[in-house]
Enzyme design. Structure first.
Site, PDB file in Angstrom:
ATOM      1  N   ASP A  99       0.734  -0.822  -0.696  1.00  0.00           N
ATOM      2  CA  ASP A  99       0.428   0.192  -0.134  1.00  0.00           C
ATOM      3  C   ASP A  99       0.729   1.386  -0.057  1.00  0.00           C
ATOM      4  O   ASP A  99       1.993   1.037   0.640  1.00  0.00           O
ATOM      5  CB  ASP A  99      -1.014  -0.384   1.074  1.00  0.00           C
ATOM      6  CG  ASP A  99      -1.525  -1.367   1.232  1.00  0.00           C
ATOM      7  OD1 ASP A  99      -2.546  -1.836   0.592  1.00  0.00           O
ATOM      8  OD2 ASP A  99      -3.473  -0.940   1.766  1.00  0.00           O
ATOM      9  N   HIS A 244       3.587  -2.014   3.200  1.00  0.00           N
ATOM     10  CA  HIS A 244       3.746  -1.126   2.037  1.00  0.00           C
ATOM     11  C   HIS A 244       5.129  -1.242   1.699  1.00  0.00           C
ATOM     12  O   HIS A 244       6.022  -0.875   2.081  1.00  0.00           O
ATOM     13  CB  HIS A 244       3.365   0.142   3.577  1.00  0.00           C
ATOM     14  CG  HIS A 244       2.640   0.546   3.908  1.00  0.00           C
ATOM     15  ND1 HIS A 244       1.720  -1.181   5.197  1.00  0.00           N
ATOM     16  CD2 HIS A 244       1.282   0.705   4.482  1.00  0.00           C
ATOM     17  CE1 HIS A 244       0.733  -1.260   5.710  1.00  0.00           C
ATOM     18  NE2 HIS A 244       0.334   0.544   5.078  1.00  0.00           N
TER      19      HIS A 244
END
Length: 279
Positions: A99, A244
């Site tokens: 992400d 991430h």
């Protein structure tokens, strides 16, 4: 870290931990589906390195906040259909998701590692970052990765008006289409904070919601070894891992991927991406 940020992250972690319910067949994930029979657990592959055997062969993925995906009123066209996330192959399949990117400091290293092991992943990108790094989205397309919508500026959607949520989603769809070549089919709410408007608007823009089942919490920079342990301890058929590739120092996330990816593959896991099928 802002208190609201921590709270939503904690809720997302709880959501991942209780993303319960086995879906019907091995290697298939349901988003908002219903009526699937539990699947029996699969026996570990010979020589598997994963430390803790897991009971479920697949997980039902649902965003966990105050609202379920909206249902149409009787006699009206449904807002969204019930998709199945179908993962190619059977048995020990997992999905890696990243992400907040892309980030030129970390995303290329993640892509390099995935390419080294011929693994595909999902990247939920923020529009403002994608607009500045279109070459990375083009590379994701060339190398077979799936790009999803993670809004334009990563706001807390539950605090926004409907018009702002639409703008956040729509602008990001446009940038992804320009750089990646296709409009996104998947959407993930920042912080895992979903509401009815997010479900409805995502459906109107042709996207389905995708949550996760294992949160590495790598955004807290807990140490490379801790991130690796969280992935390996949570590994099971049907797991979707959240990491991430932007939003801060992600060097630990890069190093962790280099460690756990070959170990998962050696343990018999197939790391792949889903495709949509409709009931």
């Amino acid at each position: 870290m802002h208190k609201d940020h921590l709270l939503t992250r904690r809720r997302a972690l709880i959501a991942g931990a209780v993303a319960a319910g086995a879906a019907g067949t091995a290697g298939v994930f349901a988003v908002g589906g219903a009526g699937q029979e539990p699947a029996r657990p699969l026996a570990p592959a010979a020589g598997a390195l994963v430390r803790r055997p897991q009971a479920a062969s697949a997980y039902r993925l649902q965003p966990f906040t105050g609202h379920a995906p909206p249902r149409a009123a009787p006699g009206r066209t449904p807002v969204r259909r019930e998709p199945l996330l179908s993962v190619s192959g059977r048995g020990r399949t997992m999905v890696l998701t990243f992400d907040d990117g892309p980030d030129p400091a970390y995303t290329p290293d993640i892509l390099d590692t995935l390419a080294e092991y011929d693994v595909r992943a999902m990247f939920f990108v923020c529009g403002e970052r994608a607009a500045e790094n279109k070459d990375l989205l083009a590379r994701m397309a060339d190398e077979g990765h799936v790009v999803g919508n993670h809004t334009w500026s990563h706001p807390l959607l539950t605090q926004l008006r409907r018009s702002r949520i639409r703008s956040e989603m729509e602008r990001t769809c446009d940038v992804i289409e320009e750089a990646y070549g296709d409009r996104p089919e998947w959407f993930r709410a920042p912080y895992g904070a979903w509401n009815r408007a997010a479900f409805q608007l995502g459906a109107e823009l042709g996207m389905e919601p995708l949550a996760w089942t294992v949160d590495t919490l790598d955004w807290t920079t807990p140490g490379t070894r801790t991130i690796v342990d969280r992935v390996e301890d949570g590994a099971a058929p049907g797991v979707v891992v959240l990491s991430h590739d932007a939003g801060g120092d992600r060097s630990q996330s890069v190093r962790a991927l280099r460690r756990y990816l070959p170990q998962l593959l050696d343990s018999g896991y197939r790391l792949t991406v889903p495709r949509r099928q409709y009931l």
